[in-house]
Design an enzyme around this catalytic site. Structure first.
Site, mmCIF file in Angstrom:
data_model
loop_
_atom_site.group_PDB
_atom_site.id
_atom_site.type_symbol
_atom_site.label_atom_id
_atom_site.label_comp_id
_atom_site.label_asym_id
_atom_site.label_seq_id
_atom_site.Cartn_x
_atom_site.Cartn_y
_atom_site.Cartn_z
ATOM 1 N N ASP A 182 -2.176 6.518 6.236
ATOM 2 C CA ASP A 182 -3.217 5.693 5.599
ATOM 3 C C ASP A 182 -3.615 4.630 6.615
ATOM 4 O O ASP A 182 -2.960 3.602 6.737
ATOM 5 C CB ASP A 182 -2.671 5.058 4.317
ATOM 6 C CG ASP A 182 -3.635 4.030 3.725
ATOM 7 O OD1 ASP A 182 -4.753 3.861 4.268
ATOM 8 O OD2 ASP A 182 -3.268 3.387 2.719
ATOM 9 N N TRP A 233 0.835 -1.215 0.000
ATOM 10 C CA TRP A 233 0.000 0.000 0.000
ATOM 11 C C TRP A 233 0.856 1.246 0.000
ATOM 12 O O TRP A 233 0.541 2.235 -0.668
ATOM 13 C CB TRP A 233 -0.998 -0.026 1.151
ATOM 14 C CG TRP A 233 -2.048 -1.072 0.928
ATOM 15 C CD1 TRP A 233 -2.289 -2.174 1.693
ATOM 16 C CD2 TRP A 233 -2.991 -1.142 -0.165
ATOM 17 N NE1 TRP A 233 -3.318 -2.915 1.149
ATOM 18 C CE2 TRP A 233 -3.757 -2.308 0.024
ATOM 19 C CE3 TRP A 233 -3.252 -0.338 -1.273
ATOM 20 C CZ2 TRP A 233 -4.774 -2.695 -0.868
ATOM 21 C CZ3 TRP A 233 -4.264 -0.711 -2.160
ATOM 22 C CH2 TRP A 233 -5.008 -1.875 -1.953
ATOM 23 N N LYS A 235 -12.864 -1.968 5.983
ATOM 24 C CA LYS A 235 -12.165 -2.867 6.895
ATOM 25 C C LYS A 235 -12.696 -2.724 8.320
ATOM 26 O O LYS A 235 -13.157 -3.697 8.888
ATOM 27 C CB LYS A 235 -10.661 -2.599 6.852
ATOM 28 C CG LYS A 235 -10.005 -3.260 5.637
ATOM 29 C CD LYS A 235 -9.374 -2.306 4.684
ATOM 30 C CE LYS A 235 -8.904 -3.014 3.422
ATOM 31 N NZ LYS A 235 -8.091 -2.144 2.589
HETATM 32 C C1 LIG Z 1 -7.489 -1.693 1.526
HETATM 33 C C2 LIG Z 1 -6.421 -0.663 1.627
HETATM 34 C C3 LIG Z 1 -6.271 0.336 0.663
HETATM 35 C C4 LIG Z 1 -7.144 0.426 -0.555
HETATM 36 O O1 LIG Z 1 -8.411 0.806 -0.205
HETATM 37 P P1 LIG Z 1 -9.539 1.089 -1.302
HETATM 38 O O2 LIG Z 1 -10.619 1.681 -0.447
HETATM 39 O O3 LIG Z 1 -9.886 -0.202 -1.938
HETATM 40 O O4 LIG Z 1 -8.989 2.072 -2.269
HETATM 41 C C5 LIG Z 1 -5.287 1.280 0.838
HETATM 42 N N1 LIG Z 1 -4.462 1.235 1.907
HETATM 43 C C6 LIG Z 1 -4.566 0.281 2.848
HETATM 44 C C7 LIG Z 1 -3.629 0.282 4.013
HETATM 45 C C8 LIG Z 1 -5.543 -0.705 2.736
HETATM 46 O O5 LIG Z 1 -5.662 -1.643 3.671
#
Ligand SMILES: *Cc1c(COP(=O)(O)O)cnc(C)c1O
Length: 359
Positions: free
Chosen positions: A171, A102, A195
């Site tokens: 993030d 990521w 999540k």
């Molecule tokens: C799942 C995830 C993403 C991507 O998320 P989307 O909402 O599908 O764009 C980005 N960063 C992390 C750490 C993630 O777990």
């Protein structure tokens, strides 16, 4: 009807009591004669739910008025562009820490908009470590430092918050709400909802207000945090149903005792599973002890030829979505807030039985 235990990395498990309320509400929300999905986002009902969601989230995370809370769309991946577009300002570039898949995606996107200085990378350890902060090559002119507190795919998590002299951007897609966060240490936090917040379709941004107002002239209105803030996250039609479910999840978290209680539970769940993995020669987790994720726990089988059998037998036992990410292989158990301790207990019992049969 019995529900299975869901270890999916995302979209992930939702609290069962929340789903039950949603079922009750589905056809006729609070006696309004229609479902929440069918209401105008300008109606007092929808605005009221949005305001309730923000209020409860602010309470859960102790977010002060110095920060704007934005409910957006496009997922965390859209924020990979929105972060530089909103925060670079007059700076030439920003600092990024590379700790996994990521981070890499965030870095690749930021490079479209400015110079990216990768201050440190753990790629040479196959992303099984967090780089030593003493060795980071920080740029004092960076607009911000971006990092990924929990790498969902590698299962590697910061157990500390980087201390830097520029705004910190995190993030938090796969770690938010799993434990208390000192929001005041951050310039901005963002997370896809699917999540630990609610269903897919909603994206959360928490940003310090003094960082608003310097978006790039070419920043699309839909990516402009200030525009979202000035319009109470209703510049366009928000994902109303996702927002409604997120509000129910926030209420549920409060009922559980808030994030301090969630941390105790999450640590217990993770520790049980890591102990089961470490005490067996049949299973292994590659991540250094200090950086193991509380939310995403990858593990491999000593004999990868048994992966298929593990997955089909676990699924038959009602333990779903244990397949590891395609870039890593093996297994991964995501044990977000809504995954009960009983699910972890059932997984460990299954793993021990599988080892006894195949080991
Ligand atoms: C799942 C995830 C993403 C991507 O998320 P989307 O909402 O599908 O764009 C980005 N960063 C992390 C750490 C993630 O777990």
């Amino acid at each position: 009807m019995s529900r299975s235990f869901n270890f999916c990395a995302g979209p992930a498990a939702l609290p069962e009591p929340v789903l039950e309320i949603a079922r009750e509400d589905m056809l006729n929300w609070h006696g309004c004669g229609l479902s929440f999905m069918e209401m105008s986002h300008r109606s007092p009902e929808v605005v009221g739910v949005a305001e309730h969601a923000e209020r409860t989230l602010r309470k859960l995370l102790s977010i002060t008025d110095d920060y704007a809370v934005l409910f957006l769309q496009g997922g965390a991946s859209t924020q990979f562009s929105a972060v530089p577009l909103n925060l670079l300002g007059d700076s030439l570039g920003a600092d990024y820490v590379n700790t996994g898949q990521w981070s890499k995606k965030a870095i690749a996107e930021a490079k479209r908009f400015g110079a990216v200085n990768v201050v440190a990378s753990s790629e040479e350890t196959q992303f099984s470590t967090i780089p030593d902060p003493q060795l980071w090559q920080l740029d004092s002119d960076a607009a911000y430092l971006h990092f990924t507190p929990n790498e969902t795919i590698g299962g590697v998590e910061f157990s500390w918050v980087p201390q830097v002299n520029v705004p910190l951007v995190g993030d938090m897609s796969s770690t938010i709400l799993s434990r208390p966060v000192a929001v005041e240490e951050y310039g901005a936090i963002y997370a896809g909802a699917q999540k630990n917040i609610g269903p897919a379709g909603l994206t959360l941004v928490i940003v310090r207000r003094d960082l608003l107002g310097k978006a790039h002239a070419l920043c699309p209105a839909m990516l402009n945090w200030q525009t979202a803030d000035e319009n109470d996250s209703m510049y366009n039609t928000p994902p109303t149903f996702s927002l409604y479910l997120a509000a129910l999840v926030f209420d549920w978290l409060e009922e559980q005792g808030g994030l301090t209680a969630m941390e105790v539970l999450n640590r217990r769940k993770a520790e049980k599973l890591y102990t089961a993995i470490d005490s067996s020669d049949f299973y292994a987790n590659p991540v250094e002890l200090a950086s193991r994720s509380l939310m995403n726990i990858p593990f491999t089988l000593a004999d990868a030829n048994l992966d298929k059998a593990f997955l089909s037998e676990s699924e038959a036992a009602g333990l779903l979505n244990l397949k590891g990410h395609r870039s890593v292989g093996g297994m991964r158990a995501s044990v977000y807030n809504a995954v009960p301790e009983a699910a972890v207990d059932a997984l460990i019992a299954f793993m021990q039985g599988f080892e006894a049969r195949h080991g």
